[in-house]
Design an enzyme around this catalytic site. Structure first.
Site, PDB file in Angstrom:
ATOM      1  N   THR A 112       0.904  -1.157   0.035  1.00 60.84           N
ATOM      2  CA  THR A 112      -0.193  -0.254   0.018  1.00 60.84           C
ATOM      3  C   THR A 112       0.854   1.063  -0.041  1.00 60.84           C
ATOM      4  OG1 THR A 112      -1.576   1.357   1.138  1.00 60.84           O
ATOM      5  CG2 THR A 112      -0.245  -0.123   2.648  1.00 60.84           C
TER       6      THR A 112
ATOM      7  N   GLU B 284     -13.281  -9.361   0.637  1.00 63.73           N
ATOM      8  CA  GLU B 284     -13.307  -9.006   1.953  1.00 63.73           C
ATOM      9  C   GLU B 284     -14.362  -8.314   2.508  1.00 63.73           C
ATOM     10  OE1 GLU B 284      -8.292  -8.897   2.081  1.00 63.73           O
ATOM     11  OE2 GLU B 284      -9.461  -7.133   2.229  1.00 63.73           O
TER      12      GLU B 284
END
Length: 270
Positions: A23, A80
């Site tokens: 990220t 998710e």
């Protein structure tokens, strides 16, 4: 509704990762650091992970999902989110949403970057596929949460501090230290069936009676720690009798402590 009472993690932190599993969002890294610094056991993906971490979500007391501009471009993030939004529906876990420099309405209606991302997924899986419908529903559902909106003009450090504080009230450790006391699990199962905590819209009051020193407070704390994740807010007040015996001052202190730990302002009730 099936309720689980055993957790490996306090928090599952869901966020966008690029193709190599990393990220570039410093907000997520700082949020993770803030949670860990307060002793909150937080799951975060390793740098080389791009899989959907479903087992980790199931093993967490609470989920925090950071929705950013590129979030919907990741199929693992969408998978998710589908799992996380199930907990919104059945209210079996705490879920918090952070809208990071993206408008919730863009997510709900899948506009701008979310529209582009979903169009790309449709090319692969088909516009009418169940997977696409499930992803779109999850994106819409998560916007039903009030959430935290992080805009360009917001001081991120202050926002992270608030998020960490709010999270701590939901996943704080048990109020009484318990070192695997024999018999608590059996007692808990007996009481759980009586409380019927899976049913909705019912207020329950329970008293624990017994001689001094036999473990009433310890069991109450154990019971609280097992079921607190089922509620939007919870707290455990110790020494109520001692404080109330101090008169008005003691009662006011208890009230302030109760509202503070629930994340509420006293003025809301007057």
């Amino acid at each position: 509704m099936t309720v689980s009472f055993d957790f490996k993690y306090d928090v599952f932190l869901g966020y966008f990762t690029n193709n190599n599993g990393t990220t570039t969002n410093s907000f997520v890294n700082h949020l993770y650091g803030g949670l860990v610094s307060k002793g909150i056991n937080t799951f975060i993906k390793e740098n080389d992970e791009i899989r959907a971490c479903i087992e980790e979500i199931e093993s967490s007391r609470m989920s925090i999902v950071v929705l950013c501009e590129n979030y919907a471009s990741s199929t693992s993030c969408l998978d998710e989110l589908v799992k996380i939004t199930q907990y919104i529906d059945n209210k079996s876990r705490n879920v918090a949403a952070i809208f990071y420099k993206v408008e919730p309405s863009d997510i709900r209606k899948q506009k701008h970057s979310y529209e582009v991302a979903m169009a790309e997924h449709e090319k692969i899986y088909g516009k009418e596929s169940e997977m696409i419908k499930t992803w779109r529903n999850a994106l819409t559902r998560v916007c039903d949460l009030s959430g935290v909106h992080c805009k360009d003009d917001v001081y991120e450090s202050e926002l992270i501090e608030k998020i960490v504080k709010d999270t701590l009230t939901k996943v704080a450790p048990a109020p009484v230290q318990m070192n695997h006391i024999v018999g608590l699990d059996t007692c808990f199962e007996d009481v759980k069936s009586v409380l019927d905590i899976e049913s909705k819209d019912t207020v329950r009051v329970m008293g624990i009676y017994g001689a001094g020193g036999i473990g009433k407070t310890t069991f109450a704390a154990y019971l609280y720690d097992k079921i607190r994740h089922l509620f939007e807010a919870s707290t455990f007040l110790l020494h109520v009798r001692e404080e109330s015996n101090k008169g008005i001052k003691g009662l006011e202190d208890l009230q302030k402590k109760l509202l503070s730990q629930l994340g509420l302002a006293r003025e809301e009730f007057f």
